[in-house]
Design an enzyme around this catalytic site. Structure first.
Site, PDB file in Angstrom:
ATOM      1  N   CYS A 177       0.829  -1.208   0.000  1.00 58.69           N
ATOM      2  CA  CYS A 177       0.000   0.000   0.000  1.00 58.69           C
ATOM      3  C   CYS A 177       0.863   1.257   0.000  1.00 58.69           C
ATOM      4  O   CYS A 177       0.467   2.290  -0.549  1.00 58.69           O
ATOM      5  CB  CYS A 177      -0.959   0.003   1.184  1.00 58.69           C
ATOM      6  SG  CYS A 177      -0.164  -0.089   2.796  1.00 58.69           S
TER       7      CYS A 177
ATOM      8  N   HIS B 156      -1.676   1.374   7.461  1.00 62.15           N
ATOM      9  CA  HIS B 156      -2.113   1.346   6.067  1.00 62.15           C
ATOM     10  C   HIS B 156      -1.952   2.718   5.427  1.00 62.15           C
ATOM     11  O   HIS B 156      -2.227   3.743   6.050  1.00 62.15           O
ATOM     12  CB  HIS B 156      -3.575   0.904   5.992  1.00 62.15           C
ATOM     13  CG  HIS B 156      -4.112   0.815   4.613  1.00 62.15           C
ATOM     14  ND1 HIS B 156      -3.582  -0.006   3.646  1.00 62.15           N
ATOM     15  CD2 HIS B 156      -5.160   1.475   4.017  1.00 62.15           C
ATOM     16  CE1 HIS B 156      -4.271   0.125   2.521  1.00 62.15           C
ATOM     17  NE2 HIS B 156      -5.219   1.022   2.722  1.00 62.15           N
TER      18      HIS B 156
END
Length: 468
Positions: free
Chosen positions: A114, A367
């Site tokens: 990510c 994230h």
């Protein structure tokens, strides 16, 4: 006993040395400036130099001047060194989109990628970079004999241009070369997105310099397409508080890292960065003019601003812990008050078009995702494979206040013209918003959309289209 010169000549002209002495010597024009010699030229004047009248009398005619090279200006009045030649002209940087581009696909997460996906999405929607890549200016003349990051990124941006937001593509071609971008990166491990951004930009810079002499002067290296898009210069000035003598040093940058420990806004962080420091007591400065230790004023300012301004907020400590502090920011940033005052600058105003966000407790976990603005001025949230429309204002003002989200990177584009628009939207007459309502699809004007209830926007929004 000293050897007679003729004896030496006869030895050099022996048959064994004839081939060596007959070799042609080829000279190459130097790309490095002899700074010591240039400083001496400023300091001394020849005692037997021609007078002003004699110099005017000896000025070559128009015909002769075409064969006589003009003196090369090596630096400006502040001591900022100018490049001997330019590899890519800054005038070629196209800030607005060359043509309208709908938002593209999401990127599949290939195992803790990510951090990479969010950076690639931000670069994909950086108009000057995308325009340069899609124009094939680099790939058409690439001189790299190994892996070329610029060619690979061009392929990626072209793929994004040919897929829709309802799809997701794999960034595997770039992920597989992660160790070539940075040796410290490891596939499958969460990495710091800003560190990856720096190494990715460096890899693009190396691609621009492929085929050039490795000993090329640094100032010439700083005129590549990458530097002309992202690069600028800081000025560190030390001013003697006794005689007023100023000493300037300059440093190039591709992004600006701001300390946020004592700042609640981007503007305050910039102000802290450029606040003068007084050098006194045990930290006095030796003035080049006074030749003694004196109190001095030291200040870091922006000497040359980039076309694309990347602002990195120092969110993580050296141990990887995150600084959870809400930082307020606007979609428009004025840099005028942070620029060097010994140089004339145009009005510098930037528009926000990309935001990279982190949710989690440290840079090695959590994230990453990002928000980008498409060519028609619409904001989207790019979260790995997911691409969703964003109402922008409520989403961004809540960053840092929910789910541990924090702002990591702001990317802004220099505003051109008086309209304040740098995207294709500036060329459109108006924008229509298509909604899903109880009566089917409803089309609103941009003005009507601005009055639409915020809590209903995400559930009813379908897409925007330009009205010609």
């Amino acid at each position: 006993m000293a050897t007679h010169p003729q004896t030496l000549d006869s030895q050099l002209l022996k048959k064994s040395n004839a081939a060596f002495l007959a070799r042609r010597i080829q000279f190459k024009e130097s790309t490095r400036v002899d700074q010591k010699q240039e400083n001496l030229k400023k300091k001394y004047k020849p005692v037997n130099g021609p007078s002003h009248e004699l110099a005017q009398a000896s000025t070559p005619s128009t015909a002769d001047s075409s064969r006589t090279s003009n003196p090369v200006v090596t630096e400006d009045r502040n001591g900022f060194r100018l490049p001997a030649k330019t590899l890519f002209s800054k005038d070629k940087v196209q800030l607005s989109w060359a043509r309208p581009r709908p938002i593209g696909p999401g990127l599949r997460n290939l195992g803790n990628t990510c951090f990479l996906n969010s950076v690639l999405q931000c670069l994909t929607y950086t108009a000057p970079l995308a325009n340069y890549l899609l124009s094939n200016q680099h790939k058409g003349s690439c001189k790299s004999d190994s892996y070329c990051m610029m060619c690979q990124l061009q392929n990626h941006v072209a793929r994004c241009s040919s897929h829709s937001r309802n799809e997701a593509i794999s960034p595997g071609a770039i992920v597989s070369k992660l160790r070539l971008i940075g040796k410290q990166f490891k596939l499958g491990r969460q990495e710091d997105s800003h560190e990856f951004t720096r190494h990715l930009i460096d890899a693009l810079q190396k691609s621009c310099l492929a085929g050039f002499d490795s000993k090329l002067d640094n100032r010439i290296k700083e005129t590549t397409a990458i530097h002309q898009i992202f690069g600028g210069y800081f000025q560190s000035q030390v001013k003697c508080m006794k005689c007023g003598h100023e000493s300037n040093t300059f440093e190039t940058y591709l992004d600006v890292s701001l300390d946020i420990k004592h700042a609640g806004t981007i503007h305050k962080a910039f102000r802290d960065y450029t606040t003068p420091e007084i050098l006194s007591k045990d930290n006095q400065y030796r003035c080049d003019k006074c030749k003694v230790l004196v109190d001095a004023r030291k200040q870091m300012t922006i000497y040359d601003a980039p076309k694309i301004l990347c602002i990195h907020l120092k969110r993580f400590t050296f141990t990887g812990q995150k600084i959870n502090r809400h930082i307020a920011f606007e979609t428009k940033l004025e840099l005028g008050s942070f620029m060097s005052n010994n140089k004339n600058h145009p009005h510098l105003s930037y528009n926000l078009y990309g935001v990279l966000v982190h949710a989690g407790s440290s840079c090695h976990s959590g994230h990453y995702y990002c928000y980008v603005k498409s060519s028609d001025g619409v904001w989207y949230c790019m979260d790995d494979s997911s691409v969703s429309w964003s109402s922008y204002v409520p989403s961004f003002h809540e960053l840092g206040q929910r789910r541990g989200e924090i702002l990591i990177l702001l990317i802004l584009v220099l505003i051109i013209g008086e309209c304040g628009e740098t995207g294709y939207r500036a060329q459109c007459k108006r924008i229509h918003v298509v909604l899903r309502t109880g009566q089917g699809r409803t089309t609103l004007s941009q003005a009507e959309w601005s009055e639409w209830p915020q809590d209903q926007r995400r559930s009813t929004y379908i897409h925007q289209r330009q009205a010609v």
